[in-house]
Design a protein around this motif. Structure first.
Motif, PDB file in Angstrom:
ATOM      1  N   LYS A   1      -5.986   2.208  -0.584  1.00 25.57           N
ATOM      2  CA  LYS A   1      -5.215   2.462   0.338  1.00 25.57           C
ATOM      3  C   LYS A   1      -5.815   3.530   1.499  1.00 25.57           C
ATOM      4  N   MET A   2      -6.969   4.015   1.036  1.00 24.51           N
ATOM      5  CA  MET A   2      -7.954   4.770   2.212  1.00 24.51           C
ATOM      6  C   MET A   2      -8.632   3.489   3.156  1.00 24.51           C
ATOM      7  N   PHE A   3      -9.275   2.653   2.560  1.00 25.27           N
ATOM      8  CA  PHE A   3      -9.911   1.633   3.567  1.00 25.27           C
ATOM      9  C   PHE A   3      -9.326   0.381   3.618  1.00 25.27           C
ATOM     10  N   SER A   4      -9.036   0.000   4.750  1.00 18.43           N
ATOM     11  CA  SER A   4      -8.580  -1.417   5.043  1.00 18.43           C
ATOM     12  C   SER A   4      -8.874  -1.477   6.607  1.00 18.43           C
ATOM     13  N   ASN A   5      -8.960  -2.851   6.958  1.00 16.03           N
ATOM     14  CA  ASN A   5      -9.147  -3.588   8.231  1.00 16.03           C
ATOM     15  C   ASN A   5     -10.229  -2.971   8.846  1.00 16.03           C
ATOM     16  N   GLY A   6     -11.179  -2.502   7.940  1.00 16.65           N
ATOM     17  CA  GLY A   6     -12.308  -1.845   8.703  1.00 16.65           C
ATOM     18  C   GLY A   6     -12.174  -0.339   9.117  1.00 16.65           C
ATOM     19  N   ARG A   7     -11.224   0.409   8.656  1.00 16.68           N
ATOM     20  CA  ARG A   7     -10.924   1.503   9.166  1.00 16.68           C
ATOM     21  C   ARG A   7     -10.610   2.434   8.024  1.00 16.68           C
ATOM     22  N   ALA A   8     -10.916   3.673   8.080  1.00 12.96           N
ATOM     23  CA  ALA A   8     -10.808   4.734   7.118  1.00 12.96           C
ATOM     24  C   ALA A   8      -9.716   5.589   7.439  1.00 12.96           C
TER      25      ALA A   8
ATOM     26  N   SER B   1       1.239   4.722   7.594  1.00  8.87           N
ATOM     27  CA  SER B   1       0.048   4.907   7.841  1.00  8.87           C
ATOM     28  C   SER B   1      -0.732   3.623   7.266  1.00  8.87           C
ATOM     29  N   ILE B   2      -0.141   3.356   6.028  1.00  9.90           N
ATOM     30  CA  ILE B   2      -0.922   2.195   5.200  1.00  9.90           C
ATOM     31  C   ILE B   2      -0.503   1.010   5.583  1.00  9.90           C
ATOM     32  N   GLY B   3       0.267   0.835   6.816  1.00  9.86           N
ATOM     33  CA  GLY B   3       0.484  -0.467   7.382  1.00  9.86           C
ATOM     34  C   GLY B   3       1.869  -1.015   7.090  1.00  9.86           C
ATOM     35  N   LEU B   4       2.739  -0.282   6.466  1.00  6.94           N
ATOM     36  CA  LEU B   4       4.226  -0.921   6.180  1.00  6.94           C
ATOM     37  C   LEU B   4       5.040  -0.696   7.457  1.00  6.94           C
ATOM     38  N   THR B   5       5.585  -1.798   7.790  1.00  2.91           N
ATOM     39  CA  THR B   5       6.651  -1.564   9.007  1.00  2.91           C
ATOM     40  C   THR B   5       7.968  -1.213   8.538  1.00  2.91           C
ATOM     41  N   ILE B   6       8.875  -1.022   9.379  1.00  4.34           N
ATOM     42  CA  ILE B   6      10.134  -0.642   9.243  1.00  4.34           C
ATOM     43  C   ILE B   6      10.785  -1.673   8.366  1.00  4.34           C
TER      44      ILE B   6
END
Lengths: 451, 761
Positions: B310-317, B126-131
């Motif tokens: 970790k909570m806010f990035s790419n304009g998303r919460a 959910s914080i954007g780490l891929t496999i």
């Protein structure tokens, strides 16, 4: 003792006066000044020499016995009639001897560790361990004794002593109790010899030869002749057929305080305040030893994770270990990273802790206080309840409150009553009377019930 | 009328059973031994077989380590356990990575343990780490080859991420997925879902909209995307890219239709295998922002920054939980999130006192733009507080919730969890009106303070009713003795960040707290009574009121008062609390039934008055009572084996005393030896031990007390008098806000006592 120390002692023993340091240093070339200083310090720590006002004096008691010993040897007294050690000219065998010592001693430890009511093939080492009381045989099965676990957790120096003394003492009850003296003499003869140097043993009697064989098996000495080789490589062929013995670090440990030897040179254990024990090892021997007091959880490459629990520690106590055995073992093998961390923390807080001990070169002994305290508390817990031979008897199973009340009153009037409880529920009623009065009381019970 | 009793909004955890969650923890340092010994003090109701499984040694040997193993800080075990060397040169890199992909298990000084779980992989994704990010970093950092089985498991979990979406379309509720086999798997899960405690298994007919038959339909994705625009509210999963200029690929989407009522159930069942991500694109939501900013002088600490990033990035919460130790500035993280999002927000906390503290903190850290006062945007909604419409309502005016909700005064609502619960007939007309206003407004964020208490059925319902697209949970202790902590993951979201207590301590962000467990042997008089006592509550009273304990407590208070320290004395039960306070010099004492005014007054006095240095406080003080100057804490009685309570209480003294510097505080816990309290105490301290705190056992204090008869309760006569007095009293315990759990606990308690008796025979 190293040859240089021997020289110093020999010379000083005939000096009529306390000798200044400068004079001792003048006995050799200037470049050995520092070495001589080190040896003098060592001798002082051994209490062989005494330093007063920069003058060295030999311990008078030591001096006397030393001179006696020399005189006795030369005058053919009994003291070393059993065997004589003479240096075998030729090259030293340090590497070979050490390899033998490491492997053989490890084998000894493994035998002790693995003896868990198993059948094992007989071997001379095994017999020796049985004789030492480090193992026992019952119904054909090999098992640990109360000393085995303590042996495993001891430092190598203590282990060597435990082994040798145990073995030698096993002869004190036999007909050949004079052997004890002869064996001890041999051990003391052996102790000061230089590790790695081959010696010819001459005039050895059969019991002495068998002792040397046992010491060889355990790795305390290395005897190339016993391994089947005629003579060490490059040695003079004219000594063929002689018994040749090479002392090892293990035998040096019998006397020297500087000879250190550990199966692992560096510490490998990290103990955390949450009672976890992380051991940086793959060695089954270490894993086995840790399992004596902690519960294993993970075995990975180069790391063994275990947990000290009340249960695991009580188990260890039950098998003859004490809190100090365990703590000493953990402290003796502290991982160097802990030391580095402590120094760093101290530096951060601006304190000059521990740096002193670092200079002295001592291994820092550090495991969390809480763990130490808790292990000790668990040990104390064991001593809270003492079992004594009964001086009182408890009586239960009364049929009615009335019966209980009557007996209680009677016992009280007779002065037999120690304690009584459970007036309200007959199931819980207990009457405790003195042991001596038990006969009378049971008679009374019969009487009450008989009516 | 109920007067501010909402602070007892406490879950009743920690009763003497061990939840399944604990079985996962293979290390139960103190409990395990007791448990295995069986017989006398066995509390764990697991069978022998279970225990043995638990105890199996995990062996993983590849036989070789990498050449430069010394520079790599990790060992990875096949069961997902990870060991990290804290002294390794690249510790910091490894730590930052692990905190994102694994759950911390223990973090003492040298070697830390983490554990990879489904939830932790979910959180990482959910914080954007891929496999690839995860597996490659693991391979790089590990000293040996990473177990292939574990790698496969991680891949399996991570591929399920973002696969499932629940879409509301034209009044229909569709469960969508791009892969048919996953959808089939979900249906199978729903069919075989185990019965959840306290709930009937759902009949399949009730789940699927189209009668008994399950129909998997498919359609083109391009079509779906077009329909999704403008109804993001109900979309739980937003596709990766919404940029209009990217060419739309045609992909088939599979779906089945579920009944509206069953949707929460589907979500719950799905969660275990198909994590659903909730992200909030607040810039596009069309809700007018509230004019609020952080004050320019606010300086966030590195770990606060990190948790917000970790909570806010790419304009998303992202919704989720942030775990920081007590005293590390959770409130500031909450206020910063509020100022970043600038959307209407509901803040829920555990007590009326905490509501006041939140309000003052928002005022302290934030400012409104223009001439506005931040306070004018805040409404406190507690049972005593006056609401903005109160006066008008009393005048008989009609309040229209929809119109009223537009008032900027409702931009930030601070309330308690208890206020959200609809007790039958328990809510005043005003409160009812307020709830309607809350329902009428569109919320941007819901901040939940002390989020570990949310995990109970009624609170859960209340939280769902607010319906904010972004949910932020704050806590110091994400542990509970019951299994409900797991519900938080699908109720709120993954754990976004968890700080390391020892690191913060080292940097002086939280105080260095020394913990001491003071052993107090029971006096003969009390121990005899204890052994005879049949009733659990009676026993508890006896070990809490142990005269040795009273004497040790007296001694400690005198000693620390002499040094000029500020002392808090905690007791879970009211009888001991009152007795101690009275007997040890009539000290001020606050508990659940003290009025809010009385509480505030006594807390104020403790904070400001140099002559008020000792305060007795009940369970209400566990959470979020901010007393920065307290530096000594004495615990005389506690909630069974609750690890959470122990950590929360430690938090009362862990606020740094000297800003920026290292400061010391002391946490004493007084334990009556040879009673069940000792067992509970070792269980309680486990969480803190795993955070690297060490408890020093002190036996000498009690020995000194026992050696003399001077002072309070010194003689046998006095002790017998106390005992006689206690017999006239009933054990008073604070009311539990959660009737379900209380019932459960009572029930269990009874069951256990009878078992205990059987064993005793």
């Amino acid at each position: 003792m190293p040859p240089l120390a021997q020289t110093i002692v020999t010379r000083l023993s005939v000096m009529p006066y306390a000798t200044p340091r400068s004079e001792i240093e003048s006995w050799s070339k200037a470049e050995y000044k520092q070495l001589i200083g080190e040896h003098l310090d060592l001798l002082c720590r051994l209490k062989v020499l005494k330093l007063s006002d920069f003058n060295y004096e030999i311990n008078p008691e030591f001096k006397e016995t030393f001179i006696n010993a020399i005189v006795a040897v030369t005058s053919g007294s009994t003291i070393s009639k059993d065997a004589l050690f003479t240096i075998l000219p030729g090259q030293a065998l340090s590497a070979e001897a050490e390899a033998h010592a490491t492997a053989s001693w490890k084998r000894v430890m493994e035998l002790v560790l693995q003896a868990n009511n198993t059948v094992t093939q007989r071997s001379p080492t095994l017999d020796a361990l049985l004789k030492c009381g480090l193992l026992k045989r019952a119904n054909g099965l090999l098992g640990p004794t109360s000393d085995s676990r303590r042996f495993l957790l001891s430092s190598t120096r203590s282990q060597v002593w435990l082994f040798c003394l145990g073995y030698v003492q096993s002869f004190s009850t036999d007909a050949g109790s004079s052997l004890v003296l002869r064996f001890m003499t041999l051990l003391f003869q052996l102790a000061p010899l230089v590790p790695g140097t081959p010696y010819i043993v001459s005039d050895a009697s059969d019991p002495i030869r068998s002792l040397i064989a046992i010491l060889h098996q355990a790795g305390i000495v290395y005897s190339p002749t016993l391994t089947g080789k005629k003579t060490p490589d490059g040695a003079d062929k004219s000594f063929a057929g002689e018994l040749i013995v090479v002392p090892t670090t293990l035998s040096a440990m019998l006397s020297s305080i500087t000879a250190t030897y550990d199966t692992v040179k560096a510490g490998f254990i990290v103990v955390e305040s949450n009672f976890k024990v992380y051991a940086y090892t793959d060695d089954p021997l270490h894993i086995g030893i840790i399992q004596l007091f902690a519960e294993l959880a993970y075995e990975l490459d180069g790391l063994v994770v275990s947990q000290i629990t009340p249960h695991s520690i009580r188990d260890a106590f039950h098998h003859g270990l004490s809190a100090s055995d365990i703590i000493r073992y953990l402290e003796a093998h502290v991982h160097p990273a802990i030391f580095a961390r402590l120094l760093e923390d101290a530096k951060e807080q601006g304190k000059a802790v521990a740096s002193e001990s670092a200079e002295q070169g001592d291994r820092l002994k550090w495991i969390p206080d809480t763990v130490k305290d808790q292990i000790c508390l668990w040990e104390q817990e064991r001593h809270r309840v003492k079992v004594l031979s009964p001086s009182v008897r408890a009586i239960r199973g009364f049929v009615s409150t009335e019966e209980f009340g009557r007996l209680r009153k009677w016992a009280e009037s007779q002065g037999y009553l120690v304690f009584a409880t459970g007036e309200d529920r007959v199931q819980d009623a207990v009457l405790v009377v003195t042991e001596a009065s038990f006969g009378d009381v049971s008679g009374m019970i019969r009487k009450v019930r008989g009516r | 009328m109920r007067i501010e009793s909402d602070s007892s909004a406490e879950e009743s955890d920690g009763s003497d059973y061990i939840a399944p969650d604990d079985i996962m923890d293979e290390f139960v340092p103190h409990a395990s031994g007791l448990k295995r010994k069986g017989g006398l003090i066995s509390y764990k109701h697991t069978t022998r077989a279970e225990e043995e499984v638990e105890r199996e040694v995990v062996k993983y040997k590849t036989g070789s380590m990498k050449n430069d193993a010394g520079n790599r800080p990790l060992w990875v075990a096949p069961d997902g356990r990870i060991f990290l060397e804290a002294f390794n040169p690249i510790y910091q890199i490894a730590y930052d990575f692990l905190i994102a992909v694994a759950e911390p298990v223990s973090r003492p000084s040298m070697i830390h343990e983490y554990r990879i779980t489904t939830n932790s992989i979910f959180a990482a994704s959910s914080i954007g780490l891929t496999i690839d990010d995860i597996t490659q970093a693991l391979m790089k950092l590990s000293k040996t080859e990473v177990p292939a089985k574990l790698m496969a498991k991680i891949k399996d979990i991570a591929t399920r991420f973002r696969q499932l979406a629940i879409v509301q379309r034209e009044g229909r509720c569709l469960v969508e997925c791009q892969r048919q086999e996953l959808l089939e798997e979900l249906i199978k899960l729903l069919q075989n879902a185990p019965t959840v405690k306290g709930r009937q298994r759902q009949d399949l007919k009730d789940i699927f909209a189209k009668g008994s038959g399950v129909v998997i339909e498919s359609r083109d994705e391009a079509e779906v995307r077009a329909e999704k625009v403008g109804q993001t509210d109900d979309v739980l999963d937003i596709p990766e890219s919404d940029d209009d200029d990217t060419p739309v690929k045609k992909r088939t989407v599979y779906y089945f239709e579920a009944r509206q009522q069953a949707i929460d159930y589907v979500k719950e069942v799905a969660h275990a295998r198909f994590p659903i991500l909730e992200e909030y694109e607040w810039h596009r939501d069309g809700v007018p922002p509230i004019p609020i900013n952080l004050k320019p002088n606010v300086d966030l600490r590195p770990y606060q920054e990190k948790s917000l990033s970790k909570m806010f990035s790419n304009g998303r919460a992202r919704s989720g939980m942030i775990v920081l130790p007590c005293g590390a500035g959770k409130t500031l993280v909450g206020v910063s999130a509020l100022c970043t999002l600038k959307r209407p927000t509901v803040i829920l906390c555990t007590s009326g006192v905490a509501v006041e503290q939140w309000r003052s903190q928002v005022n302290l850290w934030a400012m409104a733009s223009g001439d506005d006062d931040v306070d004018s945007h805040i409404t406190r909604f507690t049972s005593g507080a006056r609401l903005p419409f109160s006066d008008r309502m009393h005048k008989g005016e009609d309040i229209d919730p929809v119109v009223e909700a537009l008032d900027p005064a409702y931009d930030i609502i601070i309330s308690t969890y208890n206020m959200m619960i609809d007790r039958k007939g328990g809510r005043s007309a005003e409160a009812d009106q307020m709830m309607k206003i809350i329902a009428a407004r569109r919320w941007g964020m819901l901040i939940m303070d002390e989020v570990h208490v949310v995990a109970s059925k009624e609170f859960t319902k209340a939280v769902r009713s607010i319906g904010a697209p972004c949910k932020l949970g704050l806590t110091a202790t994400l542990v509970r003795e019951d299994e409900r902590i797991k519900q938080l993951y699908h109720l709120i979201g993954p754990k976004l960040y968890e700080a390391n207590w020892l690191d913060l301590k080292r940097h002086g962000y939280i105080a260095d707290v020394r913990c001491a467990e003071v052993w107090c042997p029971m006096t003969a008089v009390f121990y005899r009574e204890y052994l005879r006592a049949r009733d659990k509550a009676q026993r508890k009273l006896l070990y809490a009121m142990n005269p040795t304990k009273v004497r040790v407590c007296d001694h400690l208070i005198r000693h620390h008062e002499g040094r000029g320290d500020k002392i808090l004395v905690f007791s879970d039960d009211l009888t001991p609390l009152k007795e101690y306070a009275r007997r040890l010099g009539n000290k001020p004492c606050i508990h659940g039934s003290s009025s809010k005014a009385e509480r505030m007054e006594k807390l104020q006095a403790f904070a400001k008055d140099p002559n008020s240095n000792c305060l007795f406080i009940s369970r209400i003080g566990d959470n979020s009572i901010d007393l920065p100057n307290a530096n000594v804490l004495i615990q005389i009685s506690a909630l069974y084996g609750s690890r959470r309570q122990e950590a929360q209480r430690l938090g009362r003294v862990s606020r740094p005393k000297v800003p920026g510097g290292i400061s010391h505080a002391i946490f004493y816990t007084l334990v009556s030896t040879d009673t069940r309290e000792k067992f509970f105490s070792s269980k309680r301290s486990r969480f803190l031990r795993d955070q690297g705190y060490s408890f020093k056992v002190v036996t000498s204090l009690a020995d000194r007390m026992m050696a003399t008869t001077d002072g309070v309760l010194g003689t046998v006569n006095e002790q017998e008098e106390l005992l006689a007095h206690l017999k006239t009293l009933q054990m008073e315990t604070e009311e539990d806000a959660d009737p379900d759990e209380t019932k459960m606990r009572v029930h269990r308690g009874v069951a256990r006592v009878t078992r205990g008796q059987k064993r005793g025979r």
